[in-house]
Design a protein around this motif. Structure first.
Motif, PDB file in Angstrom:
ATOM      1  N   LEU A  25      -5.624   4.241  -7.062  1.00  0.00           N
ATOM      2  CA  LEU A  25      -6.114   2.967  -7.566  1.00  0.00           C
ATOM      3  C   LEU A  25      -6.406   3.079  -9.059  1.00  0.00           C
ATOM      4  CD1 LEU A  25      -8.585   2.113  -4.674  1.00  0.00           C
ATOM      5  CD2 LEU A  25      -6.630   0.715  -5.317  1.00  0.00           C
ATOM      6  N   SER A  26      -5.884   2.128  -9.824  1.00  0.00           N
ATOM      7  CA  SER A  26      -6.117   2.104 -11.266  1.00  0.00           C
ATOM      8  C   SER A  26      -6.651   0.732 -11.660  1.00  0.00           C
ATOM      9  CB  SER A  26      -4.830   2.400 -12.030  1.00  0.00           C
ATOM     10  OG  SER A  26      -4.314   3.669 -11.674  1.00  0.00           O
ATOM     11  N   VAL A  27      -7.265   0.677 -12.841  1.00  0.00           N
ATOM     12  CA  VAL A  27      -7.927  -0.542 -13.288  1.00  0.00           C
ATOM     13  C   VAL A  27      -7.441  -0.939 -14.676  1.00  0.00           C
ATOM     14  CG1 VAL A  27     -10.155  -1.542 -13.963  1.00  0.00           C
ATOM     15  CG2 VAL A  27     -10.000  -0.128 -11.908  1.00  0.00           C
ATOM     16  N   VAL A  28      -7.183  -2.240 -14.852  1.00  0.00           N
ATOM     17  CA  VAL A  28      -6.958  -2.839 -16.160  1.00  0.00           C
ATOM     18  C   VAL A  28      -8.050  -3.874 -16.359  1.00  0.00           C
ATOM     19  CG1 VAL A  28      -5.445  -4.266 -17.580  1.00  0.00           C
ATOM     20  CG2 VAL A  28      -4.454  -2.503 -16.118  1.00  0.00           C
ATOM     21  N   VAL A  29      -8.782  -3.772 -17.458  1.00  0.00           N
ATOM     22  CA  VAL A  29      -9.840  -4.743 -17.758  1.00  0.00           C
ATOM     23  C   VAL A  29      -9.276  -5.774 -18.734  1.00  0.00           C
ATOM     24  CG1 VAL A  29     -12.181  -5.100 -18.630  1.00  0.00           C
ATOM     25  CG2 VAL A  29     -11.608  -2.975 -17.426  1.00  0.00           C
ATOM     26  N   THR A  30      -9.329  -7.037 -18.366  1.00  0.00           N
ATOM     27  CA  THR A  30      -8.776  -8.092 -19.206  1.00  0.00           C
ATOM     28  C   THR A  30      -9.891  -8.813 -19.979  1.00  0.00           C
ATOM     29  OG1 THR A  30      -8.816  -9.564 -17.272  1.00  0.00           O
ATOM     30  CG2 THR A  30      -6.735  -8.489 -17.796  1.00  0.00           C
ATOM     31  N   ASP A  31      -9.481  -9.486 -21.054  1.00  0.00           N
ATOM     32  CA  ASP A  31     -10.411 -10.176 -21.953  1.00  0.00           C
ATOM     33  C   ASP A  31     -11.431  -9.204 -22.534  1.00  0.00           C
ATOM     34  OD1 ASP A  31      -9.077 -12.508 -21.372  1.00  0.00           O
ATOM     35  OD2 ASP A  31     -10.511 -13.157 -19.853  1.00  0.00           O
ATOM     36  N   ALA A  36       0.834  -1.207   0.000  1.00  0.00           N
ATOM     37  CA  ALA A  36       0.000   0.000   0.000  1.00  0.00           C
ATOM     38  C   ALA A  36       0.864   1.250   0.000  1.00  0.00           C
ATOM     39  CB  ALA A  36      -0.930  -0.006   1.206  1.00  0.00           C
ATOM     40  N   GLN A  37       2.127   1.108  -0.395  1.00  0.00           N
ATOM     41  CA  GLN A  37       3.073   2.224  -0.304  1.00  0.00           C
ATOM     42  C   GLN A  37       2.778   3.324  -1.313  1.00  0.00           C
ATOM     43  OE1 GLN A  37       6.087   1.946   1.894  1.00  0.00           O
ATOM     44  NE2 GLN A  37       5.908   4.153   1.667  1.00  0.00           N
ATOM     45  N   HIS A  38       2.498   2.956  -2.543  1.00  0.00           N
ATOM     46  CA  HIS A  38       2.328   3.954  -3.593  1.00  0.00           C
ATOM     47  C   HIS A  38       1.012   3.822  -4.332  1.00  0.00           C
ATOM     48  CE1 HIS A  38       6.908   4.919  -3.876  1.00  0.00           C
ATOM     49  NE2 HIS A  38       6.271   5.651  -3.004  1.00  0.00           N
ATOM     50  N   SER A  39       0.974   2.952  -5.331  1.00  0.00           N
ATOM     51  CA  SER A  39      -0.237   2.816  -6.144  1.00  0.00           C
ATOM     52  C   SER A  39      -0.588   1.343  -6.316  1.00  0.00           C
ATOM     53  CB  SER A  39      -0.051   3.469  -7.511  1.00  0.00           C
ATOM     54  OG  SER A  39       1.021   2.877  -8.223  1.00  0.00           O
ATOM     55  N   LEU A  40      -1.872   1.091  -6.567  1.00  0.00           N
ATOM     56  CA  LEU A  40      -2.330  -0.280  -6.719  1.00  0.00           C
ATOM     57  C   LEU A  40      -3.130  -0.400  -8.010  1.00  0.00           C
ATOM     58  CD1 LEU A  40      -3.480  -2.647  -3.965  1.00  0.00           C
ATOM     59  CD2 LEU A  40      -4.834  -2.531  -6.053  1.00  0.00           C
ATOM     60  N   VAL A  41      -2.828  -1.442  -8.777  1.00  0.00           N
ATOM     61  CA  VAL A  41      -3.526  -1.719 -10.030  1.00  0.00           C
ATOM     62  C   VAL A  41      -4.404  -2.943  -9.831  1.00  0.00           C
ATOM     63  CG1 VAL A  41      -3.267  -2.370 -12.457  1.00  0.00           C
ATOM     64  CG2 VAL A  41      -1.675  -0.722 -11.423  1.00  0.00           C
ATOM     65  N   LEU A  42      -5.658  -2.805 -10.196  1.00  0.00           N
ATOM     66  CA  LEU A  42      -6.619  -3.899 -10.031  1.00  0.00           C
ATOM     67  C   LEU A  42      -6.944  -4.499 -11.400  1.00  0.00           C
ATOM     68  CD1 LEU A  42      -7.951  -4.834  -7.362  1.00  0.00           C
ATOM     69  CD2 LEU A  42     -10.015  -3.647  -8.091  1.00  0.00           C
ATOM     70  N   GLN A  43      -6.790  -5.803 -11.519  1.00  0.00           N
ATOM     71  CA  GLN A  43      -7.148  -6.515 -12.742  1.00  0.00           C
ATOM     72  C   GLN A  43      -8.613  -6.935 -12.651  1.00  0.00           C
ATOM     73  OE1 GLN A  43      -5.631 -10.430 -12.998  1.00  0.00           O
ATOM     74  NE2 GLN A  43      -6.629 -10.873 -14.957  1.00  0.00           N
ATOM     75  N   VAL A  44      -9.435  -6.436 -13.555  1.00  0.00           N
ATOM     76  CA  VAL A  44     -10.864  -6.737 -13.555  1.00  0.00           C
ATOM     77  C   VAL A  44     -11.209  -7.468 -14.849  1.00  0.00           C
ATOM     78  CG1 VAL A  44     -13.201  -5.796 -13.431  1.00  0.00           C
ATOM     79  CG2 VAL A  44     -11.337  -4.681 -12.190  1.00  0.00           C
ATOM     80  N   GLU A  45     -11.769  -8.653 -14.736  1.00  0.00           N
ATOM     81  CA  GLU A  45     -12.209  -9.379 -15.926  1.00  0.00           C
ATOM     82  C   GLU A  45     -13.551  -8.827 -16.409  1.00  0.00           C
ATOM     83  OE1 GLU A  45     -12.288 -13.457 -14.820  1.00  0.00           O
ATOM     84  OE2 GLU A  45     -10.115 -13.686 -14.868  1.00  0.00           O
ATOM     85  N   ARG A  46     -13.878  -9.123 -17.655  1.00  0.00           N
ATOM     86  CA  ARG A  46     -15.076  -8.535 -18.268  1.00  0.00           C
ATOM     87  C   ARG A  46     -16.321  -9.376 -17.978  1.00  0.00           C
ATOM     88  NH1 ARG A  46     -17.549  -8.726 -23.373  1.00  0.00           N
ATOM     89  NH2 ARG A  46     -15.949 -10.186 -24.107  1.00  0.00           N
ATOM     90  N   HIS A  47     -16.778  -9.300 -16.729  1.00  0.00           N
ATOM     91  CA  HIS A  47     -18.080  -9.881 -16.380  1.00  0.00           C
ATOM     92  C   HIS A  47     -18.567  -9.214 -15.096  1.00  0.00           C
ATOM     93  CE1 HIS A  47     -16.098 -12.366 -13.299  1.00  0.00           C
ATOM     94  NE2 HIS A  47     -15.243 -12.738 -14.222  1.00  0.00           N
ATOM     95  N   ASP A  48     -19.870  -9.283 -14.868  1.00  0.00           N
ATOM     96  CA  ASP A  48     -20.484  -8.531 -13.773  1.00  0.00           C
ATOM     97  C   ASP A  48     -19.967  -8.948 -12.401  1.00  0.00           C
ATOM     98  OD1 ASP A  48     -21.894  -7.167 -15.654  1.00  0.00           O
ATOM     99  OD2 ASP A  48     -23.791  -8.228 -15.353  1.00  0.00           O
ATOM    100  N   GLU A  49     -19.711 -10.236 -12.207  1.00  0.00           N
ATOM    101  CA  GLU A  49     -19.233 -10.693 -10.899  1.00  0.00           C
ATOM    102  C   GLU A  49     -17.879 -10.068 -10.564  1.00  0.00           C
ATOM    103  OE1 GLU A  49     -20.666 -12.434  -8.462  1.00  0.00           O
ATOM    104  OE2 GLU A  49     -22.465 -12.277  -9.689  1.00  0.00           O
ATOM    105  N   ALA A  50     -17.052  -9.837 -11.600  1.00  0.00           N
ATOM    106  CA  ALA A  50     -15.754  -9.220 -11.368  1.00  0.00           C
ATOM    107  C   ALA A  50     -15.908  -7.780 -10.877  1.00  0.00           C
ATOM    108  CB  ALA A  50     -14.912  -9.253 -12.646  1.00  0.00           C
TER     109      ALA A  50
END
Length: 267
Positions: free
Chosen positions: A177-183, A143-157
């Motif tokens: 906090l940043s987001v990368v959406v996969t698939d 939690a020192q600097h930044s966090l990237v969240l991997q989110v898959e392409r579906h509602d449960e994610a």
């Protein structure tokens, strides 16, 4: 490579005020990110830039882990290896921490080792996860600097991502906090990001950053085969090429964040 237990060496590095930056990456459900993390690290690797990827669990390339260093069973020189794709690689533990939580003392040791390692690099990317015993991030440095969240392409994610973000904010404050959406295509990724960001703004009072989307290469291969494309345009838009371009785009977005992210030494 420095000696973790050499206090004088550690002091020299602290005084040098390294520009090291910590990027923590985790999946929407709070577990380690998928194997795409190594592809992202490869996309971020560049001449003159020192990048270290710390993955959560032991990989075939890493005979020794940082856990072994903390337990005095190995040295850092043996735990950090050069990856063929241009970055350095280390692994936190030998076992799955989701089933075997780390002890308090071991977490303190590992946290210190990661912080010391950071002074040898421009960027340290660490695969983050929650401690199953108290549902906090396994190491404070995550939690020192930044966090990237991997989110898959579906509602449960999206639901899982919201729960994870809420937990992080409650326990660690509002770190970037940043987001990368996969698939997903870029347009699909933006749509899913906007839905998640809207919920976070409404109920948590925070705004997320959108880093980009990583396409589903298998789906792209099927679509290309069905279309029967064989010309130059098809070659340029082949799954491997599109995927590589997407990773490079995410890497550029992460690199641009350096302008607004403080260094580990200054934190």
């Amino acid at each position: 490579m420095f000696n973790y237990h050499d206090q004088a060496d550690g002091l020299r590095r602290i005084m040098a005020r390294s520009s090291a930056r910590m990027i923590s990456v985790m999946a929407a459900n709070g577990q380690p990110a998928d194997s795409w993390l190594s592809q992202l690290a490869a996309s971020m690797a560049a001449p003159g830039k020192r990048l270290l990827l710390i993955q959560a669990h032991q990989r075939p390339m890493t005979k020794y882990t940082l856990q072994a260093v903390a337990l005095r069973k190995s040295s850092l020189g043996r735990a950090v290896v050069k990856h063929p794709q241009g970055y350095d690689l280390a692994c936190l533990t030998e076992t799955d921490t989701l089933s075997s939580p780390l002890s308090g003392d071991l977490k303190i040791e590992l946290d210190g080792i990661v912080k010391q390692l950071a002074y040898d690099y421009d960027t340290v990317m660490i695969e983050a996860l929650f401690d199953t015993s108290d549902q906090t991030l396994a190491l404070p440095v995550m939690a020192q600097h930044s966090l990237v969240l991997q989110v898959e392409r579906h509602d449960e994610a999206i639901k899982s991502a919201y729960t994870t973000i809420k937990r992080i904010c409650q326990q660690h404050g509002q770190l970037p906090l940043s987001v990368v959406v996969t698939d997903a295509t870029h347009e699909q990724g933006q749509q899913y990001f906007m839905r998640l960001n809207q919920v976070c703004q409404q109920f948590l009072g925070i705004s997320l950053g959108f880093l980009g989307a990583i396409p589903d290469s298998k789906a792209m291969q099927k679509a290309q085969a069905a279309a029967g494309l064989k010309n130059r345009l098809a070659a340029e838009s082949a799954p491997a090429t599109q995927s590589a371009m997407a990773f490079r785009a995410v890497a550029r977005s992460l690199d641009q964040q350096r302008l607004t992210t403080s260094s580990l030494a200054a934190a």
